[in-house]
Design an enzyme around this catalytic site. Structure first.
Site, PDB file in Angstrom:
ATOM      1  N   TRP A   1       0.907  -1.156   0.000  1.00  0.00           N
ATOM      2  CA  TRP A   1       0.000   0.000   0.000  1.00  0.00           C
ATOM      3  C   TRP A   1       0.936   1.193   0.000  1.00  0.00           C
ATOM      4  O   TRP A   1       1.577   1.480   1.003  1.00  0.00           O
ATOM      5  CB  TRP A   1      -0.858  -0.068   1.255  1.00  0.00           C
ATOM      6  CG  TRP A   1      -2.065   0.788   1.165  1.00  0.00           C
ATOM      7  CD1 TRP A   1      -3.180   0.551   0.428  1.00  0.00           C
ATOM      8  CD2 TRP A   1      -2.277   2.003   1.857  1.00  0.00           C
ATOM      9  NE1 TRP A   1      -4.073   1.565   0.628  1.00  0.00           N
ATOM     10  CE2 TRP A   1      -3.551   2.468   1.487  1.00  0.00           C
ATOM     11  CE3 TRP A   1      -1.523   2.770   2.739  1.00  0.00           C
ATOM     12  CZ2 TRP A   1      -4.076   3.645   1.972  1.00  0.00           C
ATOM     13  CZ3 TRP A   1      -2.055   3.943   3.214  1.00  0.00           C
ATOM     14  CH2 TRP A   1      -3.328   4.367   2.828  1.00  0.00           C
TER      15      TRP A   1
ATOM     16  N   HIS B   1     -29.871  30.742  20.128  1.00  0.00           N
ATOM     17  CA  HIS B   1     -30.553  31.310  18.960  1.00  0.00           C
ATOM     18  C   HIS B   1     -31.501  30.304  18.304  1.00  0.00           C
ATOM     19  O   HIS B   1     -31.902  30.504  17.160  1.00  0.00           O
ATOM     20  CB  HIS B   1     -29.518  31.799  17.942  1.00  0.00           C
ATOM     21  CG  HIS B   1     -28.642  32.887  18.482  1.00  0.00           C
ATOM     22  ND1 HIS B   1     -29.102  34.152  18.736  1.00  0.00           N
ATOM     23  CD2 HIS B   1     -27.342  32.886  18.858  1.00  0.00           C
ATOM     24  CE1 HIS B   1     -28.122  34.901  19.226  1.00  0.00           C
ATOM     25  NE2 HIS B   1     -27.041  34.140  19.314  1.00  0.00           N
TER      26      HIS B   1
ATOM     27  N   LYS C   1     -17.752   3.997   1.077  1.00  0.00           N
ATOM     28  CA  LYS C   1     -16.465   4.473   1.594  1.00  0.00           C
ATOM     29  C   LYS C   1     -15.871   5.549   0.689  1.00  0.00           C
ATOM     30  O   LYS C   1     -15.219   6.468   1.138  1.00  0.00           O
ATOM     31  CB  LYS C   1     -15.508   3.286   1.736  1.00  0.00           C
ATOM     32  CG  LYS C   1     -14.181   3.629   2.404  1.00  0.00           C
ATOM     33  CD  LYS C   1     -14.367   3.961   3.879  1.00  0.00           C
ATOM     34  CE  LYS C   1     -13.134   4.526   4.531  1.00  0.00           C
ATOM     35  NZ  LYS C   1     -13.461   5.319   5.732  1.00  0.00           N
TER      36      LYS C   1
HETATM   37  C1  F6R Z   1     -17.732  10.136   7.376  1.00  0.00           C
HETATM   38  C2  F6R Z   1     -16.998   9.986   6.142  1.00  0.00           C
HETATM   39  C3  F6R Z   1     -17.369  10.855   4.998  1.00  0.00           C
HETATM   40  C4  F6R Z   1     -16.120  11.262   4.213  1.00  0.00           C
HETATM   41  C5  F6R Z   1     -16.494  12.028   2.950  1.00  0.00           C
HETATM   42  C6  F6R Z   1     -15.268  12.511   2.205  1.00  0.00           C
HETATM   43  O1  F6R Z   1     -17.325   9.238   8.356  1.00  0.00           O
HETATM   44  O2  F6R Z   1     -16.115   9.159   6.044  1.00  0.00           O
HETATM   45  O3  F6R Z   1     -18.080  11.981   5.411  1.00  0.00           O
HETATM   46  O4  F6R Z   1     -15.310  12.040   5.049  1.00  0.00           O
HETATM   47  O5  F6R Z   1     -17.257  11.222   2.103  1.00  0.00           O
HETATM   48  O6  F6R Z   1     -14.458  11.447   1.844  1.00  0.00           O
HETATM   49  P1  F6R Z   1     -12.935  11.651   1.498  1.00  0.00           P
HETATM   50  O7  F6R Z   1     -12.246  12.124   2.714  1.00  0.00           O
HETATM   51  O8  F6R Z   1     -12.466  10.291   1.070  1.00  0.00           O
HETATM   52  O9  F6R Z   1     -12.870  12.656   0.398  1.00  0.00           O
END
Ligand code: F6R
Length: 610
Positions: free
Chosen positions: A77, A506, A605
């Site tokens: 990785w 507020h 993800k």
């Molecule tokens: C929340 C989460 C999402 C990401 C968002 C941006 O736990 O993981 O809100 O932070 O989709 O993703 P990246 O950081 O991969 O651009």
């Protein structure tokens, strides 16, 4: 981060190595390779490696088979050097092959030293340096591979798990550990070494977990563990009773919980090689900014990364005194932003693939701004699209709810703020020294918090039946209130709102009654008194208050129903500690409700749609 497996025995190694690496696939990787001794050919180890998935490696192995009964395999990785065939492990120098998980902090200095001594490098990696060091140690008279590895370890700084083979000593694998995980598996006339038990669980359940600062010489007939000075360590083997699925999660119930616990190490990895305590400065590899030309910084990001950016606004403005704006990447283009060459756009993205953030970067570049990406995934689309890239090195994050990616983003932004502050001369050397010293101590303080799971579990049981939660914070704790609320709703599906504490009167104050738990971020600092007044306002309306405060605060208990204490640190770094109990509380509330924590409904993800 990377996956490691080694085998020594009487069976063909390659299928065992590939089988083990397949068990580690879930962690994410971008290239793979094996090195196997072919007894009919010399003996000479054969290295077969390539960019891409294990299936690509298997295809290559069809054309270039690697027979033999001793070998090691690796899934990479990328950290130092982009994903490519040349940068894939194993790396070879003369008779030595090496696989590695981690980062060699002093790789640049060692590379220069080795090059001056005639070493020729064929990759951009820090790992290859270790192969050359071991080769040099043998040439300089080390009597065997174990001693050569020991002498080489004395030269490297950083976090690592290495496995080393030598064509001159085909019956031995030597492995060493500092920070990165390493386990030895014991078989009958055969032994294994791996980064995770998952890789070897189908072969053996008898294992020895290698400790920090230990190295191990593995042969068919046994293993010998010593410290880095050669002093023998006697260790008992353990029998693993975890199922394969439990083992993937390192014994934790969910990836999210594993990743919460990985944060101290992830933050240490973000810091590796970047803090120079001698010059009280920050080294930013991959970043070459003309700071004098920066008139304004605009952070763009989504979700959790947006919250990290909001904290970044406080860090950069207070330490470097450069004006900062923070924009949701998904909104950025729609306001036709006014941008020019004096603007530095900082795009923050864990995955490096978020389409909204990519589109915002395209807009910024079109208008002449420079773009710096802060990402966790080397060579992902966002860093490639940007002018400069800073990698957080948090390791693969599998749980959909972001945890270690967030805290490492905060550490990355803190490093950037110190770097800028030193160059704008708004941050004194003395203050930079204090902040860097605090940053270096963070992993220990974070461990203190993540190990307080029992208290958070009890609180989750007490409050987890509520229909809604309110999170309040001021200053740089306001984004942490937003992040706490986001975590809770994502994985427990309970409605939660994050609010700036001063905004409560507020509007949201109307929500408060005895059924609404209010989580208030109240670490010691300039806003403490005001936040305590907000606590009083909540309690006067029968709201239940759960305060996150600083260890040693004896006052807060009188204003809250429950108190969670975190260690003290510099004001700018407090969010990195106060977010931890919120992540854990969300986790335990969701666990109590029995939701699908690692893959919450409707979420992905990596969000590659607009
Ligand atoms: C929340 C989460 C999402 C990401 C968002 C941006 O736990 O993981 O809100 O932070 O989709 O993703 P990246 O950081 O991969 O651009």
């Amino acid at each position: 981060m990377c996956g490691i497996i080694g085998y020594i025995g009487a069976r063909q190694a390659t299928p065992i190595l590939i089988g083990g690496l397949r068990k580690l696939e879930y962690r994410g990787y971008d290239s793979a390779g094996v090195s196997v001794f072919d007894p009919s050919g010399g003996p000479m180890s054969r290295v077969v490696r390539c960019r891409g998935k294990l299936s690509a490696l298997e295809e290559k192995l069809q054309k270039e088979p690697a027979p033999g009964t001793v070998g090691m395999g690796h899934t990479r990785w990328a950290t130092h050097g982009r994903p490519s065939d040349e940068n894939s492990h194993p790396h070879k120098a003369g008779p030595i092959s090496v696989i590695h998980n981690g980062i060699i902090e002093n790789h640049l200095a060692l590379r220069a030293e080795l090059a001056a001594a005639g070493a020729k490098f064929s990759s951009e990696t820090d790992t290859e340096i270790f192969a050359h060091l071991v080769e040099h140690a043998l040439l300089a008279g080390a009597p065997d591979l174990t001693v050569a590895v020991r002498r080489s370890l004395a030269k490297v700084r950083g976090s690592f798990a290495f496995v080393v083979m030598s064509d001159k000593e085909p019956g031995t694998l030597v492995a060493a550990k500092n920070s990165s995980p390493l386990v030895v598996g014991l078989g009958d006339g055969e032994n294994y070494v791996a980064s995770d038990v998952t890789a070897i669980l189908s072969e053996t359940r008898r294992v020895i977990f290698i400790d920090e600062g230990e190295m191990v010489t593995v042969t068919r007939s046994g293993v010998q563990i010593t410290d880095f000075d050669g002093k023998p360590h006697v260790r008992e083997a353990k029998t693993i009773t975890w199922s394969a699925v439990q083992a993937e999660k390192g014994g934790f119930k969910h990836y999210m919980l594993k990743e919460i616990h990985e944060q101290p190490r992830a933050v240490a990895d973000t810091l590796v090689g970047r803090v120079n305590l001698e010059s009280d400065d920050v080294v930013l590899d991959g970043v070459d900014l003309d700071v004098a030309k920066i008139k304004r910084i605009i952070f763009i990001a989504c979700g959790t990364s947006y919250h990290a950016s909001m904290v970044g606004e406080f860090m950069v403005e207070s330490l470097a005194r450069i004006p900062v704006e923070v924009d949701l990447a998904s909104e950025f283009r729609y306001r036709d932003p006014i941008l020019g060459p004096g603007d530095l756009v900082v795009a923050v993205s864990q995955s490096g693939e978020t389409l909204d953030t990519m589109e915002a970067i395209r807009e910024a570049k079109k208008k002449g701004a420079q773009v710096l990406a802060i990402s966790n995934v080397v060579e992902s689309s966002i860093p490639r699209l940007s002018d400069h890239a800073f990698y957080t090195h948090a390791g693969p994050e599998i749980g959909v709810a972001s945890t270690k990616a967030f805290t490492t983003q905060l550490v990355g932004i803190a490093l950037l703020a110190i770097y800028l502050g030193r160059r704008t001369q708004k941050l004194s050397k003395e203050r930079a020294r204090q902040l860097l010293a605090e940053l270096v101590q963070l992993p220990v303080k974070m461990r203190d918090v993540v190990e307080s799971g029992a208290q958070l579990q009890a609180l989750a049981r007490r409050y987890g039946h509520a229909h809604g939660f309110l999170f309040l914070g001021r200053g740089s704790q306001y984004p942490i209130a937003l992040e706490g609320a986001l975590k809770l709703k994502e994985i427990s599906y309970i409605h939660a709102e994050g609010y700036a504490a001063g905004e409560m009167k507020h509007g949201p104050i109307a929500l408060i009654d005895e059924h609404l738990p209010v989580i208030v971020l109240a670490p010691r600092g300039p806003h403490y008194e005001k936040v305590v007044s907000n606590l009083a306002e909540v309690r006067a309306r029968q709201g239940k208050v759960l305060a996150v405060a600083t260890k040693g605060d004896n006052e807060i208990g009188g204003h809250a129903d429950d108190v969670i204490l975190v260690p003290d640190t510099a004001l700018e770094l407090q969010p990195i500690l106060t977010v931890l109990p919120l992540q854990m509380l969300s986790y335990y509330v969701a666990d109590f409700k029995g939701t699908d924590i690692d893959q919450p409904r409707n979420l992905a993800k990596s969000v590659t749609v607009e």
